[in-house]
Write a protein that holds these residues in place. Structure first.
Motif, mmCIF file in Angstrom:
data_model
loop_
_atom_site.group_PDB
_atom_site.id
_atom_site.type_symbol
_atom_site.label_atom_id
_atom_site.label_comp_id
_atom_site.label_asym_id
_atom_site.label_seq_id
_atom_site.Cartn_x
_atom_site.Cartn_y
_atom_site.Cartn_z
ATOM 1 N N ARG A 1 -0.438 4.574 -4.870
ATOM 2 C CA ARG A 1 -0.106 5.572 -5.885
ATOM 3 C C ARG A 1 0.437 6.874 -5.295
ATOM 4 O O ARG A 1 1.129 7.615 -5.989
ATOM 5 N N CYS B 1 0.818 -1.203 0.000
ATOM 6 C CA CYS B 1 0.000 0.000 0.000
ATOM 7 C C CYS B 1 0.862 1.266 0.000
ATOM 8 O O CYS B 1 2.073 1.225 -0.218
ATOM 9 N N ASP C 1 -3.857 1.909 -1.272
ATOM 10 C CA ASP C 1 -3.551 2.675 -2.478
ATOM 11 C C ASP C 1 -2.097 3.142 -2.438
ATOM 12 O O ASP C 1 -1.733 4.027 -1.662
ATOM 13 N N VAL D 1 -3.337 -0.463 -6.634
ATOM 14 C CA VAL D 1 -4.452 0.014 -5.815
ATOM 15 C C VAL D 1 -5.456 -1.121 -5.636
ATOM 16 O O VAL D 1 -5.628 -1.956 -6.516
#
Length: 256
Positions: A226, A169, A224, A193
């Motif tokens: 990102r 994550c 997530d 994700v």
């Protein structure tokens, strides 16, 4: 330059370890897992991070308390990741036998205080039960901590997309970026994700059922990744290491 004090078990001599045992040193025993971590991270994440937090804590403790960092256990209970491939798992009896044999070896080497430092959510429930059994069986003070719950407030304040560490994550990816940036497959971050998960001890589900990770996240990610950054990762690692130091210096752990 200040003298570097070696604390890693497998870089010390037997005589040096005997002296540390006589000084009442605590042995840190990291345990992780070798399992899939989405499209962008290597399988050793849980092992690497648990060991890194321990290594940082040992450096912070230099001169304040005797501590030895044992070689990590890179395998755990990872059946729920097997469907993705790339995963190695132990059975519960094997994990119990492995921990028992290692703790017995530590006792025979003269150590009487052992702290298991876990880096894998899938180990949590089992390790609580196993540490209870080993404490009843062996003449040692054996403790357990999960590095990812030691600095909850700092973790929550640092992460932007989730309240705590999940799997492959924002948090785990940030820490790998900080410590081993070359291991992150950056080209796959856009796909890193998945839905959130809850730690076993914090679940509000009315019943437990074994579920493959692949049943609820096609990417192999929970959370997530990102928004991961090395700055976040360094903050998480430092906070976790400092919290581990505080645990080792606290009255509860110091109690014989």
């Amino acid at each position: 330059m200040p003298e570097v004090i070696e604390t890693r078990w497998n870089r010390l001599t037997a005589a040096e370890l005997n002296a540390l045992a006589a000084a009442g040193a605590v042995v840190l025993l990291p345990i992780g897992s070798t399992e899939q971590h989405g499209p962008h991270l290597p399988t050793g994440v849980d092992d690497f991070l648990a060991t890194e937090v321990c290594a940082r804590a040992v450096r912070e403790l230099a001169g304040r308390a005797p501590v030895v960092l044992a070689p990590s256990i890179p395998f755990g209970l990872a059946e729920h990741h097997m469907a993705f491939g790339g995963t190695l798992t132990l059975s519960l009896p094997t994990l119990h036998a492995l921990l028992r044999d290692l703790c017995k070896s530590l006792l025979r080497a003269g150590f009487r205080r052992i702290l298991v430092v876990n880096g894998h959510g899938g180990n949590m429930t089992a390790l609580h039960a196993l540490v209870t059994e080993l404490t009843a069986e062996l003449p040692a003070r054996i403790g357990l901590t999960n590095y990812f719950t030691l600095a909850r407030e700092e973790i929550q304040d640092t992460l932007e997309a989730q309240p705590g560490l999940m799997h492959a994550c924002e948090g785990e990816t940030s820490m790998i970026m900080a410590a081993w940036p070359e291991l992150v497959r950056a080209q796959h971050l856009p796909a890193a994700v998945g839905p959130p998960i809850t730690l076993p001890a914090e679940s509000t589900a009315p019943a437990y059922f074994a579920v493959s990770f692949k049943d609820f996240t096609a990417s192999g990610v929970a959370g997530d990744a990102r928004g991961a950054t090395p700055v976040k990762g360094e903050r998480l690692l430092a906070a976790s290491a400092t919290a581990l130091c505080e645990l080792l210096l606290g009255d509860e752990w110091a109690r014989p």
